[in-house]
Design a protein around this motif. Structure first.
Motif, PDB file in Angstrom:
ATOM      1  N   ALA A 203       0.815  -1.224   0.000  1.00  0.00           N
ATOM      2  CA  ALA A 203       0.000   0.000   0.000  1.00  0.00           C
ATOM      3  C   ALA A 203       0.846   1.271   0.000  1.00  0.00           C
ATOM      4  CB  ALA A 203      -0.930   0.000   1.211  1.00  0.00           C
ATOM      5  N   GLN A 204       2.157   1.163   0.268  1.00  0.00           N
ATOM      6  CA  GLN A 204       3.010   2.350   0.336  1.00  0.00           C
ATOM      7  C   GLN A 204       3.570   2.763  -1.023  1.00  0.00           C
ATOM      8  OE1 GLN A 204       2.938   3.904   3.004  1.00  0.00           O
ATOM      9  NE2 GLN A 204       2.707   2.470   4.696  1.00  0.00           N
ATOM     10  N   PHE A 205       3.790   1.793  -1.893  1.00  0.00           N
ATOM     11  CA  PHE A 205       4.556   2.077  -3.113  1.00  0.00           C
ATOM     12  C   PHE A 205       3.877   3.020  -4.116  1.00  0.00           C
ATOM     13  CE2 PHE A 205       6.631  -1.994  -1.788  1.00  0.00           C
ATOM     14  CZ  PHE A 205       7.874  -1.438  -1.508  1.00  0.00           C
ATOM     15  N   PRO A 206       2.537   3.057  -4.230  1.00  0.00           N
ATOM     16  CA  PRO A 206       1.938   4.012  -5.184  1.00  0.00           C
ATOM     17  C   PRO A 206       2.276   5.470  -4.899  1.00  0.00           C
ATOM     18  CG  PRO A 206       0.330   2.346  -4.567  1.00  0.00           C
ATOM     19  CD  PRO A 206       1.521   2.144  -3.679  1.00  0.00           C
ATOM     20  N   MET A 207       2.654   5.806  -3.649  1.00  0.00           N
ATOM     21  CA  MET A 207       2.949   7.196  -3.313  1.00  0.00           C
ATOM     22  C   MET A 207       4.338   7.648  -3.747  1.00  0.00           C
ATOM     23  SD  MET A 207       0.227   6.538  -1.436  1.00  0.00           S
ATOM     24  CE  MET A 207       0.635   5.657   0.050  1.00  0.00           C
ATOM     25  N   VAL A 208       5.144   6.724  -4.270  1.00  0.00           N
ATOM     26  CA  VAL A 208       6.516   7.089  -4.647  1.00  0.00           C
ATOM     27  C   VAL A 208       6.517   8.046  -5.831  1.00  0.00           C
ATOM     28  CG1 VAL A 208       8.714   6.198  -5.501  1.00  0.00           C
ATOM     29  CG2 VAL A 208       7.480   4.951  -3.710  1.00  0.00           C
ATOM     30  N   GLY A 209       5.609   7.873  -6.757  1.00  0.00           N
ATOM     31  CA  GLY A 209       5.544   8.758  -7.924  1.00  0.00           C
ATOM     32  C   GLY A 209       4.568   9.902  -7.708  1.00  0.00           C
ATOM     33  N   THR A 210       4.203  10.559  -8.792  1.00  0.00           N
ATOM     34  CA  THR A 210       3.212  11.631  -8.737  1.00  0.00           C
ATOM     35  C   THR A 210       1.880  11.047  -8.273  1.00  0.00           C
ATOM     36  OG1 THR A 210       4.311  12.760 -10.570  1.00  0.00           O
ATOM     37  CG2 THR A 210       2.049  13.431 -10.065  1.00  0.00           C
ATOM     38  N   VAL A 211       1.275  11.713  -7.315  1.00  0.00           N
ATOM     39  CA  VAL A 211       0.073  11.151  -6.701  1.00  0.00           C
ATOM     40  C   VAL A 211      -0.975  12.248  -6.516  1.00  0.00           C
ATOM     41  CG1 VAL A 211       0.943  11.491  -4.362  1.00  0.00           C
ATOM     42  CG2 VAL A 211      -0.770   9.751  -4.776  1.00  0.00           C
ATOM     43  N   SER A 212      -2.218  11.887  -6.716  1.00  0.00           N
ATOM     44  CA  SER A 212      -3.321  12.811  -6.476  1.00  0.00           C
ATOM     45  C   SER A 212      -3.859  12.609  -5.067  1.00  0.00           C
ATOM     46  CB  SER A 212      -4.448  12.570  -7.486  1.00  0.00           C
ATOM     47  OG  SER A 212      -5.051  11.295  -7.270  1.00  0.00           O
ATOM     48  N   PHE A 213      -4.691  13.536  -4.624  1.00  0.00           N
ATOM     49  CA  PHE A 213      -5.326  13.406  -3.317  1.00  0.00           C
ATOM     50  C   PHE A 213      -6.170  12.138  -3.258  1.00  0.00           C
ATOM     51  CE2 PHE A 213      -9.126  14.381  -0.638  1.00  0.00           C
ATOM     52  CZ  PHE A 213      -8.488  14.355   0.593  1.00  0.00           C
ATOM     53  N   THR A 214      -6.859  11.813  -4.349  1.00  0.00           N
ATOM     54  CA  THR A 214      -7.718  10.622  -4.385  1.00  0.00           C
ATOM     55  C   THR A 214      -6.894   9.349  -4.222  1.00  0.00           C
ATOM     56  OG1 THR A 214      -9.299  11.753  -5.819  1.00  0.00           O
ATOM     57  CG2 THR A 214      -9.420   9.344  -5.740  1.00  0.00           C
ATOM     58  N   THR A 215      -5.761   9.266  -4.937  1.00  0.00           N
ATOM     59  CA  THR A 215      -4.897   8.085  -4.830  1.00  0.00           C
ATOM     60  C   THR A 215      -4.355   7.935  -3.414  1.00  0.00           C
ATOM     61  OG1 THR A 215      -4.246   8.303  -7.139  1.00  0.00           O
ATOM     62  CG2 THR A 215      -2.840   6.948  -5.734  1.00  0.00           C
TER      63      THR A 215
ATOM     64  N   TRP B  21      14.208  13.183   7.711  1.00  0.00           N
ATOM     65  CA  TRP B  21      15.395  13.485   6.905  1.00  0.00           C
ATOM     66  C   TRP B  21      15.092  13.280   5.421  1.00  0.00           C
ATOM     67  CZ3 TRP B  21      18.451  10.863   3.458  1.00  0.00           C
ATOM     68  CH2 TRP B  21      19.677  11.458   3.124  1.00  0.00           C
ATOM     69  N   ILE B  22      14.376  12.196   5.112  1.00  0.00           N
ATOM     70  CA  ILE B  22      14.006  11.937   3.714  1.00  0.00           C
ATOM     71  C   ILE B  22      13.080  13.034   3.202  1.00  0.00           C
ATOM     72  CG2 ILE B  22      12.774  10.350   2.165  1.00  0.00           C
ATOM     73  CD1 ILE B  22      13.697   8.056   4.009  1.00  0.00           C
ATOM     74  N   ILE B  23      12.106  13.442   4.032  1.00  0.00           N
ATOM     75  CA  ILE B  23      11.149  14.475   3.619  1.00  0.00           C
ATOM     76  C   ILE B  23      11.851  15.800   3.365  1.00  0.00           C
ATOM     77  CG2 ILE B  23       9.198  15.878   4.439  1.00  0.00           C
ATOM     78  CD1 ILE B  23       8.307  13.314   6.002  1.00  0.00           C
ATOM     79  N   VAL B  24      12.754  16.185   4.272  1.00  0.00           N
ATOM     80  CA  VAL B  24      13.425  17.479   4.166  1.00  0.00           C
ATOM     81  C   VAL B  24      14.441  17.491   3.025  1.00  0.00           C
ATOM     82  CG1 VAL B  24      15.018  19.065   5.343  1.00  0.00           C
ATOM     83  CG2 VAL B  24      13.086  18.086   6.587  1.00  0.00           C
ATOM     84  N   ASN B  25      15.207  16.402   2.874  1.00  0.00           N
ATOM     85  CA  ASN B  25      16.304  16.384   1.907  1.00  0.00           C
ATOM     86  C   ASN B  25      15.932  15.813   0.547  1.00  0.00           C
ATOM     87  OD1 ASN B  25      18.857  17.251   3.512  1.00  0.00           O
ATOM     88  ND2 ASN B  25      17.786  15.828   4.865  1.00  0.00           N
ATOM     89  N   HIS B  26      14.857  15.091   0.463  1.00  0.00           N
ATOM     90  CA  HIS B  26      14.450  14.503  -0.812  1.00  0.00           C
ATOM     91  C   HIS B  26      12.985  14.837  -1.096  1.00  0.00           C
ATOM     92  CE1 HIS B  26      18.267  12.381  -1.258  1.00  0.00           C
ATOM     93  NE2 HIS B  26      18.184  12.094   0.037  1.00  0.00           N
ATOM     94  N   SER B  27      12.069  14.009  -0.639  1.00  0.00           N
ATOM     95  CA  SER B  27      10.658  14.253  -0.906  1.00  0.00           C
ATOM     96  C   SER B  27       9.815  13.389   0.018  1.00  0.00           C
ATOM     97  CB  SER B  27      10.328  13.922  -2.367  1.00  0.00           C
ATOM     98  OG  SER B  27       8.926  13.837  -2.569  1.00  0.00           O
ATOM     99  N   TRP B  28       8.614  13.868   0.329  1.00  0.00           N
ATOM    100  CA  TRP B  28       7.714  13.048   1.151  1.00  0.00           C
ATOM    101  C   TRP B  28       7.307  11.779   0.417  1.00  0.00           C
ATOM    102  CZ3 TRP B  28       2.754  12.186  -0.714  1.00  0.00           C
ATOM    103  CH2 TRP B  28       2.247  13.072  -1.651  1.00  0.00           C
ATOM    104  N   HIS B  29       7.358  11.794  -0.925  1.00  0.00           N
ATOM    105  CA  HIS B  29       7.015  10.599  -1.706  1.00  0.00           C
ATOM    106  C   HIS B  29       7.952   9.430  -1.354  1.00  0.00           C
ATOM    107  CE1 HIS B  29       4.284  12.770  -4.459  1.00  0.00           C
ATOM    108  NE2 HIS B  29       5.154  13.770  -4.355  1.00  0.00           N
ATOM    109  N   TYR B  30       9.247   9.724  -1.225  1.00  0.00           N
ATOM    110  CA  TYR B  30      10.222   8.664  -0.954  1.00  0.00           C
ATOM    111  C   TYR B  30      10.095   8.110   0.469  1.00  0.00           C
ATOM    112  CZ  TYR B  30      12.371  10.056  -5.358  1.00  0.00           C
ATOM    113  OH  TYR B  30      12.589  10.328  -6.679  1.00  0.00           O
ATOM    114  N   ALA B  31       9.542   8.913   1.369  1.00  0.00           N
ATOM    115  CA  ALA B  31       9.325   8.412   2.730  1.00  0.00           C
ATOM    116  C   ALA B  31       8.360   7.229   2.725  1.00  0.00           C
ATOM    117  CB  ALA B  31       8.788   9.542   3.620  1.00  0.00           C
ATOM    118  N   PHE B  32       7.326   7.314   1.893  1.00  0.00           N
ATOM    119  CA  PHE B  32       6.387   6.194   1.772  1.00  0.00           C
ATOM    120  C   PHE B  32       7.081   4.964   1.183  1.00  0.00           C
ATOM    121  CE2 PHE B  32       3.446   9.732   2.145  1.00  0.00           C
ATOM    122  CZ  PHE B  32       2.380   9.190   2.843  1.00  0.00           C
TER     123      PHE B  32
END
Length: 449
Positions: A108-120, A176-187
């Motif tokens: 359930a975490q992996f779909p958030m790695v790319g571009t994601v909408s609020f619905t997704t 650290w991931i959120i600040v230095n990379h993206s919240w997407h990669y945290a998921f």
């Protein structure tokens, strides 16, 4: 009030002071550690939306009400899944159920790695919630197959601490991931960690030897579910833990946004501050588990060693939280929030063992699951109430303070209900008498005249 002998002034009974401890099977603590890690992953998955709340709201242009809905969505199928799986583990080995749940979490975490909408994002959180709904009750049911009743409070405390350590360990890394990379990669990182746990459980996970649920289902004398679910201790556990979970779900969803938008700290600073409630809560939970087992070993009845011990900190925590709007300074407000919300953790340690005291083993998985399904309804309501309160308030900070005041009232009320209703020792005696009377009546009805 006790049906197990006359209690003395210290809350002891003659029968309970002579409890003989059963041996703990080899491998019990290995399984406990693996299930502790299971709950670490569980709560790391839960906290990530709250931790990344401000970047998510900024990127997806969400209002406070929409973000509150996102926090609540995690719990839409949480309770339903908990009940369904609870009945499944009455007959299916917990080893395979736990494995299936962990796989769902990871995927359930992996779909958030790319571009994601609020619905997704919303749908993935709903699916994740369905997978995580049964987690604690199934894990507790699994642990109770490794420990006799008088030794269950400390393993339950350790299991509960997966929640705190999930946050304590995950927050610095994820932030650290959120600040230095993206919240997407945290998921994505959480998905990988979930798959690593799956591999460890496949290699080391086993079913407990003390209870064979499938055999007990055929031979054990059962108590009607209606009697179990309407017992005052069951109702008291649901009521008390509902108040504690209101605070927990606000911590998961709104604590970090409160630190950033309400008090003006940076995202990096907020990441470290967000650990504080969980560190304090971890201390409270471990102390509660240890104190409870020491009290029971010294002959205190479970009304005192579990019911009172869990309810009093919950009510006190609510009173501390109620002081937040009336003090000045971000440091003092954070301190009150940390202590007030952290004290409620004691109730999580004592309620599952209390329910296990009087529930037949072959029915315990379902009862623990229904209990979890009911108290976690607070997770649907609390984040949405906070979001709506903030959006309608005169200022953001005023909205947060009103929301925390509502939380305080609910915690005090639930703690008082716990004090009133939690009597597991007398519940056990009453239900056993009822079953014995029904068996005697049935035997008399079928005896030849």
């Amino acid at each position: 009030m006790s049906d197990q002998g006359t209690p003395n002034a210290a809350g002891r009974t003659a029968g309970e002071s002579r409890v003989s401890a059963k041996p703990t099977p080899k491998g019990a603590w290995t399984i406990t550690f693996l299930l502790f890690l299971f709950m670490v992953v569980n709560f790391a998955d839960k906290i990530v939306v709250g931790l990344a709340g401000v970047p998510i709201m900024t990127d997806l242009k969400l209002s406070p009400e929409q973000f509150g809905l996102l926090g609540s969505s995690f719990f839409f199928l949480f309770s339903i899944a908990a009940i369904v799986v609870g009945f499944i583990v009455n007959k299916v080995p917990t080893r395979w159920v736990l494995l299936a749940l962990a796989v769902i979490w990871a995927l359930a975490q992996f779909p958030m790695v790319g571009t994601v909408s609020f619905t997704t994002l919303l749908i993935c959180r709903i699916v994740l919630g369905a997978g995580e709904g049964p987690a604690f009750s199934v894990a507790a049911h699994a642990i109770y197959k490794w420990f006799p009743d008088e030794k269950r409070t400390l393993p339950t405390a350790i299991l509960s601490q997966g929640s705190a350590f999930g946050v304590i360990l995950a927050v610095p890394a994820l932030n650290w991931i959120i600040v230095n990379h993206s919240w997407h990669y945290a998921f994505g990182a959480l998905g990988i960690v979930g798959l690593l746990w799956v591999c460890a459980w496949l290699a080391l996970g086993r079913e407990g030897p003390l209870e064979d649920t499938q055999v007990l289902a055929e031979t054990e004398q059962k108590i009607p579910y209606l009697q179990l679910l309407t017992s005052r201790t069951f109702i008291g556990c649901v009521a008390a833990t509902f108040g504690a979970y209101w605070a927990l779900s606000l911590g998961l969803t709104w604590f970090t946004p409160f630190i950033v938008k309400g008090l003006g700290f940076s995202q990096s600073q907020a990441g470290w501050i967000s650990i504080l409630p969980w560190v304090f809560g971890a201390t409270i939970v471990i102390l509660t588990g240890w104190i409870s087992q020491v009290m029971m070993a010294r002959g205190y009845n479970t009304r005192v060693a579990r019911g009172v011990l869990g309810s009093v900190p919950l009510a006190i925590g609510g009173l501390i939280l109620a002081m937040m709007p009336h003090v000045q300074g971000a440091g003092l407000q954070i301190a009150l929030l940390v202590v007030g919300s952290g004290l409620c953790g004691a109730i999580y340690v004592v309620c599952p063992p209390m329910l296990g005291e009087f529930t037949p083993t072959s029915q315990r998985g379902a009862i623990l699951a229904i209990y979890g399904a009911l108290y976690t309804l607070a997770g649907i309501i609390a984040p949405a109430v906070m979001g709506a309160t903030i959006q309608r308030a005169g200022s953001t900070l005023d909205g947060y303070m009103t929301g925390f005041t509502i939380n305080a009232v609910i915690m005090v009320g639930s703690g008082l209900l716990g004090l009133l209703l939690l009597w597991p020792n007398t519940e056990k005696a009453r239900l056993r008498r009822g079953v014995a009377a029904q068996a005697a009546a049935l035997k008399g009805a079928v005896s030849p005249t």
